[in-house]
Scaffold this active site. Structure first.
Site, mmCIF file in Angstrom:
data_model
loop_
_atom_site.group_PDB
_atom_site.id
_atom_site.type_symbol
_atom_site.label_atom_id
_atom_site.label_comp_id
_atom_site.label_asym_id
_atom_site.label_seq_id
_atom_site.Cartn_x
_atom_site.Cartn_y
_atom_site.Cartn_z
ATOM 1 C CG HIS A 1 -0.146 -0.020 2.524
ATOM 2 N ND1 HIS A 1 0.427 1.114 3.071
ATOM 3 C CD2 HIS A 1 0.151 -1.034 3.366
ATOM 4 C CE1 HIS A 1 1.044 0.801 4.184
ATOM 5 N NE2 HIS A 1 0.893 -0.503 4.393
ATOM 6 C CD GLU B 1 1.588 -5.799 8.046
ATOM 7 O OE1 GLU B 1 1.657 -7.013 7.788
ATOM 8 O OE2 GLU B 1 2.447 -4.966 7.690
#
Length: 200
Positions: free
Chosen positions: A20, A97
């Site tokens: 990201h 994550e």
């Protein structure tokens, strides 16, 4: 020395990986984990540059499917790329994550190296070995989609994939740098990562 055991990628086909774009916590060197910090202005621009690079990826590399982490920073990045390519994207919970437990929101420090090496897991957090197992499971699932596939996820998660792919784990992946990921050739063990060229 890091012990590598257990999970290894089963589907050995090329794919794209994209971490990201930048967040304010990235810029401050803080551990995000599952705290859903949004992209900052730099991160949005990084996602746009990545999308531009991925619109003309070269022979045999044009993205067909996109799958992302459910966290907002990854979904925002995936959405920018998907819109540029005229595609939809899906999410996979196991691309989320790692949970850093009590270390979330704290500076990245010596504890992180110990975590990667399997010597330490923060209270309430996920071990590196557990992250590696679910990472490979999620990427295998992504690679069952029509390809080439773009996986949009996170830095610690990608460290886990690097270890399973026969490469040093504790290497930082830049925000929003598309990587073309190729399986081992000729019976080798290590996968190969080639960064896409970004416009200046």
């Amino acid at each position: 020395m890091t012990e590598v055991s257990g999970a290894v990628p089963e589907r050995r086909v090329p794919f794209w990986f994209l971490r990201h774009g930048e967040t304010d916590w990235n810029a401050r060197g803080l551990s995000q984990g599952n705290v859903d910090i949004p992209l900052n202005a730099v991160g949005v621009e990084q996602a746009r540059r990545a999308a531009l690079a991925l619109t003309e990826p070269g022979e045999g590399r044009r993205i067909v499917s996109i799958v992302a982490s459910p966290l907002g920073r990854a979904q925002h990045t995936a959405r920018v790329v998907a819109e540029a390519l005229g595609l939809d994207f899906s999410t996979d919970e196991e691309l989320r994550e790692v949970g850093f437990g009590v270390q979330e929101g704290q500076p990245m420090a010596e504890w992180f190296d110990d975590w990667v090496e399997g010597r330490f897991t923060p209270e309430g957090g996920e071990s590196f070995a557990a992250l590696r197992t679910r990472t490979v499971r999620a990427i295998d699932r992504a690679l069952a989609l029509p390809g080439p596939v773009l996986v949009v996820a996170h830095g610690a998660l990608w460290r886990a994939f690097r270890q399973s792919a026969g490469l040093p784990a504790n290497v930082r992946t830049p925000n929003a740098l598309p990587l073309w990921v190729e399986p081992p050739l000729g019976g080798g063990d290590a996968w190969r990562f080639t960064p896409a060229e970004l416009a200046g």
